[in-house]
Design a protein around this motif. Structure first.
Motif, PDB file in Angstrom:
ATOM      1  N   ARG A 199      -9.472   2.499 -33.258  1.00 12.99           N
ATOM      2  CA  ARG A 199      -9.347   1.008 -34.030  1.00 12.99           C
ATOM      3  C   ARG A 199     -10.581   0.757 -34.851  1.00 12.99           C
ATOM      4  O   ARG A 199     -11.567   1.290 -34.668  1.00 12.99           O
ATOM      5  N   HIS A 258     -13.716  -0.812 -36.103  1.00 15.02           N
ATOM      6  CA  HIS A 258     -14.753  -1.457 -35.558  1.00 15.02           C
ATOM      7  C   HIS A 258     -15.678  -1.486 -36.576  1.00 15.02           C
ATOM      8  O   HIS A 258     -16.270  -0.961 -37.317  1.00 15.02           O
ATOM      9  N   SER A 308     -16.516 -13.277 -37.708  1.00 15.63           N
ATOM     10  CA  SER A 308     -16.418 -12.397 -36.631  1.00 15.63           C
ATOM     11  C   SER A 308     -15.191 -12.559 -35.728  1.00 15.63           C
ATOM     12  O   SER A 308     -14.233 -11.687 -35.076  1.00 15.63           O
ATOM     13  N   HIS A 309     -14.968 -13.852 -35.217  1.00 14.32           N
ATOM     14  CA  HIS A 309     -13.891 -14.312 -34.497  1.00 14.32           C
ATOM     15  C   HIS A 309     -12.752 -14.264 -35.252  1.00 14.32           C
ATOM     16  O   HIS A 309     -11.607 -14.069 -34.669  1.00 14.32           O
ATOM     17  N   ALA A 351     -11.691 -10.572 -34.999  1.00 10.74           N
ATOM     18  CA  ALA A 351     -11.395 -10.150 -33.619  1.00 10.74           C
ATOM     19  C   ALA A 351      -9.825 -10.591 -33.388  1.00 10.74           C
ATOM     20  O   ALA A 351      -8.980  -9.922 -32.529  1.00 10.74           O
ATOM     21  N   LYS A 352      -9.442 -11.714 -34.043  1.00 15.15           N
ATOM     22  CA  LYS A 352      -8.097 -12.206 -33.617  1.00 15.15           C
ATOM     23  C   LYS A 352      -7.086 -10.999 -34.207  1.00 15.15           C
ATOM     24  O   LYS A 352      -5.746 -11.104 -33.690  1.00 15.15           O
ATOM     25  N   ASP A 355      -7.541  -7.645 -33.757  1.00 12.40           N
ATOM     26  CA  ASP A 355      -7.501  -6.602 -32.945  1.00 12.40           C
ATOM     27  C   ASP A 355      -8.637  -5.677 -33.564  1.00 12.40           C
ATOM     28  O   ASP A 355      -8.592  -4.538 -33.762  1.00 12.40           O
ATOM     29  N   LYS A 384     -12.403  -4.706 -33.529  1.00 13.62           N
ATOM     30  CA  LYS A 384     -13.763  -4.662 -32.486  1.00 13.62           C
ATOM     31  C   LYS A 384     -14.969  -4.899 -33.427  1.00 13.62           C
ATOM     32  O   LYS A 384     -14.924  -4.547 -34.625  1.00 13.62           O
ATOM     33  N   SER A 415     -17.290 -11.411 -25.216  1.00 14.29           N
ATOM     34  CA  SER A 415     -16.129 -11.121 -25.039  1.00 14.29           C
ATOM     35  C   SER A 415     -15.864  -9.559 -25.180  1.00 14.29           C
ATOM     36  O   SER A 415     -16.676  -9.193 -25.667  1.00 14.29           O
ATOM     37  N   ASP A 416     -14.375  -9.308 -24.702  1.00 12.62           N
ATOM     38  CA  ASP A 416     -14.303  -7.633 -25.053  1.00 12.62           C
ATOM     39  C   ASP A 416     -14.115  -7.330 -26.451  1.00 12.62           C
ATOM     40  O   ASP A 416     -14.554  -6.213 -26.809  1.00 12.62           O
ATOM     41  N   GLN A 417     -13.787  -8.224 -27.476  1.00 14.74           N
ATOM     42  CA  GLN A 417     -13.665  -8.020 -28.771  1.00 14.74           C
ATOM     43  C   GLN A 417     -15.127  -7.980 -29.377  1.00 14.74           C
ATOM     44  O   GLN A 417     -15.334  -7.509 -30.447  1.00 14.74           O
ATOM     45  N   GLU A 444     -14.750   4.862 -31.089  1.00 13.42           N
ATOM     46  CA  GLU A 444     -15.411   3.747 -31.326  1.00 13.42           C
ATOM     47  C   GLU A 444     -16.293   3.729 -32.362  1.00 13.42           C
ATOM     48  O   GLU A 444     -17.291   2.748 -32.448  1.00 13.42           O
TER      49      GLU A 444
END
Length: 461
Positions: free
Chosen positions: A3, A5, A24-25, A28-29, A31, A33, A62-64, A112
Motif C-alpha cells: 500500500r 507509504h 497526514s490525517h 490516512a483517511k 488508507d 500509511k 495510531s496504526d496509520q 512497506e
C-alpha cells in the motif's frame, strides 16, 4: 500487495509541524500509511505533550501514522534558538540520516517501502534525497502561497537592484510582484525579519536561494485556498491549494496533534462562562518574545479595555520578573481575565464567546481565525507574519493593525483598537463572509478538495 507509504518531514517548528500533521490525517483517511519524521528533540517534546493529553491511553499515535525521529546534529540545547546554527546543522546532518531511515524502512518489508516523500518547503534537501532514491516527491508550503511566489522572484529582485546579494534591501520601499499581488515592504521580506541579526538573515536568504524544492518536486501544495490568494496562484500556477486543512479537523479533533506544549483545557470551561462574542483571545505563537515593558503595556491595555480576555503566555518566557508581574496581574483581574501557558487554539477559536483574535499573524493562526470568522488585531513579530498582516488588514479587510510608537505598542493603542474593532460591524460581516467562502473549498466539489483527491490518487497510483 503493497500500500502507499508516505514519509512526511516538517521543518522543526510548531507552525510547520501542525499543518503537516493535519495533512497526514487527511491522507490516512484514504488508507495511506504515514511515517512522520521529526528531529529527536522535537519528537521528545511532542510525545511528552501527547502523553499528558492522553493519560488514559496506552500509547500515543495510531496504526496509520507512525512517529519516528532522526538527529538534527545540535549538541547544545540553547543553540536550537539560533537560526544560523539550526539551519546549517539541519542541512549538514539530516540528509544522510533521512536516507538511512528510508533504507531501514525498505529493508524491513517489501510491502512497506516508502513510495512518496512529502517534505516541508524549508526542507528541500529531503526531496533531493527522494529523487536520488527514485521515490516520488511533493513539497508542502506551510506559509502563504505568496511567500513561495516571492522566493521564485528572488533572481529578478537581484537583477532589478531591489536587494543585495545577501538579501538586504537596497532601500525601504513598497513593491508588487505582479499587478494584483499584495503590496510587500522590502524591509519586511521574510528573510529580513528573522530577529536574530545579519548572519541569520544571510543564512536564511541563502537557504531560500539554494532550496530547489519546487523545481524537483512533482507536486507543490500549500495550506491555502484560491479565494484567499487568487493573485498568488495566478502568478505561480504550479502551486496547488489543498486547504484550509484545519477546516476538516472537526472529524478528528482528538487526533495526534503534534503540539510542543501541554494544552491547558481549563480555559474552555472558563470560556463557557463568558457572554457570546465578548472575549479577546491573545496568542502569539511559538516564537514571539516580548521584553517586560512591552508585556506590561499589553497587560494594561487589556485591563483598560474592560473586556474579558484569554491570554496565552508560553512557559519558556514566563519566568522571573515576567512571572511575578503576571501573577499579580491575573490575581487582580481574575473576574474577567485568564492567563494560560498554552491553549487548544482551534477549540478556543470555535467557541462562541470569542470576539476577536489578537495575533502574531502566523499563517496557521491566520487560517484558524479565518475559518472561524474571527476578526483580528494584528501584531506581527517576524518572518512572513508582516505579509500575512497585509492580507488580513488590506486585502481581506478582516482586521486592524496595532501601530508602534518608537518600537512599542502602547496600552492606549491596544485599548483604542479593541474598542474600534468591536464596534465595526462591517469588519465582522466581512470576516463571516470570508469564512463561508474559504470553507467551501474543502467541501466535496471545492477546488481544494479536488486538488487533495488528485494528490491522493497520484500517491496511490
Amino acid at each position: 500487495m503493497s500500500r502507499a507509504h508516505v514519509l512526511v518531514l516538517p521543518f522543526p517548528a510548531q507552525g510547520h509541524v501542525n499543518p503537516l500533521m493535519d495533512l497526514s490525517h487527511e491522507l490516512a483517511k484514504h488508507d495511506i500509511k504515514i511515517t512522520f519524521v521529526n528531529t529527536d528533540f522535537i519528537n521528545k517534546q511532542i510525545m511528552e505533550a501527547e502523553a499528558t493529553r492522553n493519560e488514559d491511553k496506552e500509547q500515543v499515535g495510531s496504526d496509520q501514522i507512525q512517529m519516528v525521529s532522526i538527529p538534527d546534529g545540535i549538541e547544545q540545547e540553547e543553540d536550537r534558538n539560533r537560526w544560523e546554527i539550526l539551519i546549517e546543522s539541519i542541512w549538514q546532518v539530516m540528509p544522510m540520516k533521512l536516507e538511512q531511515l528510508i533504507q531501514e524502512i525498505s529493508e524491513k518489508s517489501e510491502n512497506e517501502k516508502i513510495s512518496c516523500v512529502v517534505a516541508d518547503a524549508a526542507m528541500g534537501w529531503a526531496l533531493e534525497v527522494a529523487e536520488k532514491m527514485g521515490i516520488h516527491r511533493a513539497t508542502f508550503l506551510s506559509t502563504s502561497a505568496a511567500v513561495l511566489a516571492l522566493c521564485f522572484s528572488i533572481p529578478k529582485l537581484l537583477d532589478d537592484g531591489i536587494i543585495d546579494d545577501d538579501g538586504t534591501p537596497t532601500k525601504d520601499q513598497i513593491i508588487h510582484l505582479a499587478p494584483n499581488m499584495p503590496a510587500m515592504r522590502t524591509k519586511h521580506f521574510p528573510w529580513a525579519q528573522m530577529g536574530a541579526g545579519l548572519n541569520a538573515q544571510k543564512l536564511v536568504f541563502n537557504c531560500m536561494m539554494r532550496n530547489n524544492a519546487a523545481e524537483i518536486a512533482e507536486w507543490a501544495i500549500c495550506n491555502s485556498a484560491h479565494e484567499l490568494e487568487p493573485s498568488a496562484f495566478a502568478y505561480a500556477p504550479n502551486i496547488l491549494p489543498i486547504g484550509p486543512l484545519q477546516a476538516s479537523k472537526s472529524n478528528h479533533v482528538d487526533h495526534l496533534a503534534g503540539s510542543f506544549w501541554r494544552e491547558d483545557s481549563t480555559c474552555l470551561n472558563w470560556l463557557d462562562q463568558q457572554p457570546d462574542k465578548s472575549v479577546i483571545y491573545v496568542a502569539f505563537g511559538s516564537f514571539t518574545i516580548f521584553d517586560l515593558l512591552q508585556l506590561q503595556e499589553l497587560a494594561l491595555g487589556l485591563e483598560l479595555s474592560n473586556k474579558p480576555f484569554l491570554w496565552v503566555v508560553r512557559s519558556d518566557i514566563n519566568n522571573g520578573a515576567v512571572n511575578a508581574f503576571l501573577k499579580e496581574f491575573e490575581d487582580r483581574l481574575c473576574s474577567h481575565g485568564k492567563v494560560v501557558g498554552w491553549a487548544p487554539q482551534q477549540k478556543v477559536l470555535t467557541h462562541p464567546s470569542i470576539a476577536c483574535f489578537l495575533s502574531h499573524c502566523g499563517w496557521n493562526s491566520t487560517i484558524e481565525g479565518v475559518i472561524n470568522g474571527v476578526p483580528f488585531l494584528s501584531w506581527p513579530y517576524f518572518a512572513d507574519q508582516f505579509l500575512n498582516e497585509t492580507y488580513i488588514c488590506d486585502i481581506w479587510k478582516v482586521g486592524l493593525r496595532l501601530n508602534r510608537d518608537n518600537g512599542i505598542i502602547s496600552q492606549e493603542e491596544i485599548t483604542f483598537k479593541i474598542k474600534q474593532l468591536l464596534n465595526d460591524e462591517g469588519l465582522r460581516a466581512r470576516a463571516s463572509e470570508l469564512k463561508e467562502k474559504v470553507i467551501d473549498n474543502v467541501k466535496d466539489g471545492g477546488s481544494s478538495n479536488k486538488n487533495l483527491k488528485n494528490l491522493v490518487d497520484w500517491i496511490k497510483a
